[in-house]
Design an enzyme around this catalytic site. Structure first.
Site, PDB file in Angstrom:
ATOM      1  N   ASP A 165      59.057  39.050  64.176  1.00 63.01           N
ATOM      2  CA  ASP A 165      60.146  40.034  64.282  1.00 63.01           C
ATOM      3  C   ASP A 165      59.663  41.356  64.865  1.00 63.01           C
ATOM      4  O   ASP A 165      60.055  42.437  64.400  1.00 63.01           O
ATOM      5  CB  ASP A 165      60.798  40.274  62.913  1.00 63.01           C
ATOM      6  CG  ASP A 165      61.273  38.997  62.248  1.00 63.01           C
ATOM      7  OD1 ASP A 165      61.671  38.074  62.981  1.00 63.01           O
ATOM      8  OD2 ASP A 165      61.244  38.908  61.015  1.00 63.01           O
ATOM      9  N   ASP A 186      60.264  34.718  66.565  1.00 67.00           N
ATOM     10  CA  ASP A 186      61.502  35.493  66.735  1.00 67.00           C
ATOM     11  C   ASP A 186      61.194  36.942  67.092  1.00 67.00           C
ATOM     12  O   ASP A 186      61.774  37.871  66.534  1.00 67.00           O
ATOM     13  CB  ASP A 186      62.342  35.443  65.452  1.00 67.00           C
ATOM     14  CG  ASP A 186      62.599  34.025  64.968  1.00 67.00           C
ATOM     15  OD1 ASP A 186      62.719  33.124  65.821  1.00 67.00           O
ATOM     16  OD2 ASP A 186      62.682  33.811  63.744  1.00 67.00           O
ATOM     17  N   ARG A 242      66.194  30.812  69.743  1.00 66.98           N
ATOM     18  CA  ARG A 242      66.960  30.042  68.775  1.00 66.98           C
ATOM     19  C   ARG A 242      68.016  30.965  68.164  1.00 66.98           C
ATOM     20  O   ARG A 242      67.850  32.192  68.162  1.00 66.98           O
ATOM     21  CB  ARG A 242      66.062  29.434  67.697  1.00 66.98           C
ATOM     22  CG  ARG A 242      65.219  30.426  66.903  1.00 66.98           C
ATOM     23  CD  ARG A 242      64.370  29.695  65.883  1.00 66.98           C
ATOM     24  NE  ARG A 242      63.605  30.618  65.040  1.00 66.98           N
ATOM     25  CZ  ARG A 242      62.972  30.247  63.922  1.00 66.98           C
ATOM     26  NH1 ARG A 242      63.022  28.982  63.518  1.00 66.98           N
ATOM     27  NH2 ARG A 242      62.296  31.130  63.211  1.00 66.98           N
ATOM     28  N   TRP A 244      69.919  33.048  65.739  1.00 65.08           N
ATOM     29  CA  TRP A 244      70.045  33.705  64.444  1.00 65.08           C
ATOM     30  C   TRP A 244      71.520  33.769  64.058  1.00 65.08           C
ATOM     31  O   TRP A 244      71.889  33.573  62.901  1.00 65.08           O
ATOM     32  CB  TRP A 244      69.410  35.087  64.528  1.00 65.08           C
ATOM     33  CG  TRP A 244      69.289  35.808  63.214  1.00 65.08           C
ATOM     34  CD1 TRP A 244      69.588  35.330  61.969  1.00 65.08           C
ATOM     35  CD2 TRP A 244      68.803  37.142  63.014  1.00 65.08           C
ATOM     36  NE1 TRP A 244      69.337  36.283  61.015  1.00 65.08           N
ATOM     37  CE2 TRP A 244      68.849  37.397  61.621  1.00 65.08           C
ATOM     38  CE3 TRP A 244      68.351  38.138  63.867  1.00 65.08           C
ATOM     39  CZ2 TRP A 244      68.459  38.621  61.072  1.00 65.08           C
ATOM     40  CZ3 TRP A 244      67.956  39.347  63.328  1.00 65.08           C
ATOM     41  CH2 TRP A 244      67.995  39.591  61.946  1.00 65.08           C
TER      42      TRP A 244
END
Length: 346
Positions: A165, A186, A242, A244
């Site tokens: 993140d 991510d 992907r 979220w």
């Protein structure tokens, strides 16, 4: 306020901001700076010799609430070990180093994603230039380097570094130019409407890590991540993204994809229902990772017409709010001017 233009492809509605932001921009302009060429200069030098403050947070705190002038916080080279917040009531701040390689903001926090950031921006009309922003927590949890949760924010030549993140591109309209963004899981995530131009995305994932996790939750949200003329490298293999959010929207165009990009390209995060609602597209990308023969069928190879809305600043309305670097600076009654090697007296 004019009506918005709508573009639709594969069930994804794309709102073009150019015709709807005028009213809000004019409202902001009524309380914002009238002279975009001149800024109040505040210097940060951790040695205490050539600066107004030793800490970046102290410099930010010195900016008046709801200020109506540009503030230019010039950070001298050094490693600043601070967890920094730009509050919502302090708009029109520029935070600038001279080179990202020698102006480093670092912290090592984890915990909830919205709380772990080294630098959190809640003020509108923020600009970051030539600084490194990093979270050194490590590989075992959420560790945001930069959180941007305000409208009209731009970053130029910055390095944004962490593992999971890394960049919480949370909400608002944002622009990233010539930035280096590094992480594994991510590492570009959130629900902003953002344009990334000529950025270098470097994956630390050994296998199957996702570069993006965009968080759009419905067709009524005018958000998404657009990558233009970027470069993707890494040390293992990675997915382009992907979802979220169920209506996650990400487009890559004219991007150089190395073999780090997995052939399938995208993942549904274990929820097949999202395959019919996400908006994942690629246009004229190149390099070994751009081969679409094994891409998931629910991603798109965009035609020229479908890609057209992403080839301009319209999605973020950037032509109306991106501002040039000030050419004059003031400290009290002293007028200064910017030169290539820094800021010096006239």
């Amino acid at each position: 306020m004019g009506a918005a233009r709508m573009k639709v492809y594969n069930g994804c509605a794309i709102l073009l901001f150019g015709m709807i932001v005028f009213g809000s921009l004019m409202a902001a302009a009524s309380t914002g700076p009238t002279d975009m060429s001149t800024a109040i200069l505040v210097r940060v030098d951790q040695s205490g010799i050539n600066g107004d403050f030793k800490k970046i947070q102290d410099a930010i705190d010195s900016v008046p609430s709801n200020n109506s002038e540009l503030y230019f916080i010039w950070v001298k080279p050094g490693t600043y070990r601070e967890k920094i917040v730009v509050p919502a009531d302090k708009p029109f701040i520029t935070l600038s180093g001279t080179r990202a390689s020698d102006t480093i903001i670092t912290w090592g926090d984890t915990g909830e994603i919205i709380d772990s950031a080294t630098l959190s921006v809640f003020a509108s009309d923020f600009v970051g230039r030539y600084v490194t922003i990093q979270n050194t927590f490590g590989t075992s949890g959420k560790a945001v380097a930069l959180r941007v949760a305000a409208d009209r924010a731009a970053f130029y030549g910055c390095k944004i570094l962490s593992y999971q993140d890394t960049l919480l591109d949370d909400n608002g309209r944002h622009y990233f130019s010539n930035c280096y963004i590094e992480g594994a899981t991510d590492f570009i995530c959130g629900n902003a409407a953002s344009l990334y131009e000529r950025c270098h995305l470097h994956s630390l994932s050994r296998e199957d890590g996702a570069i993006t996790a965009q968080h759009r939750n419905s067709t009524s949200e005018d958000t998404g991540f657009i990558f233009s003329g970027c470069k993707i490298t890494g040390i293992g293999t990675a997915l382009l993204g992907r979802p979220w959010g169920a209506y996650s929207k990400v487009v890559f165009y004219l991007t150089n994809m190395s073999s780090v990009v997995l052939p399938q390209g995208w993942d549904d995060w274990g929820d097949q229902s999202k395959q019919s609602t996400v908006c994942y597209g690629e246009y004229k990308c190149y390099g070994p990772g751009a081969n679409r023969t094994k891409r998931v069928k629910w991603s798109s190879s965009l035609s020229s017409d479908e890609a057209a809305p992403f080839l301009t600043m319209d999605m973020i309305g950037g032509r109306d709010w991106l501002r040039p670097v000030p050419t004059h600076f003031k400290r009290g009654s002293t007028i200064l001017t910017e030169q290539a090697d820094g800021i010096t007296r006239d």
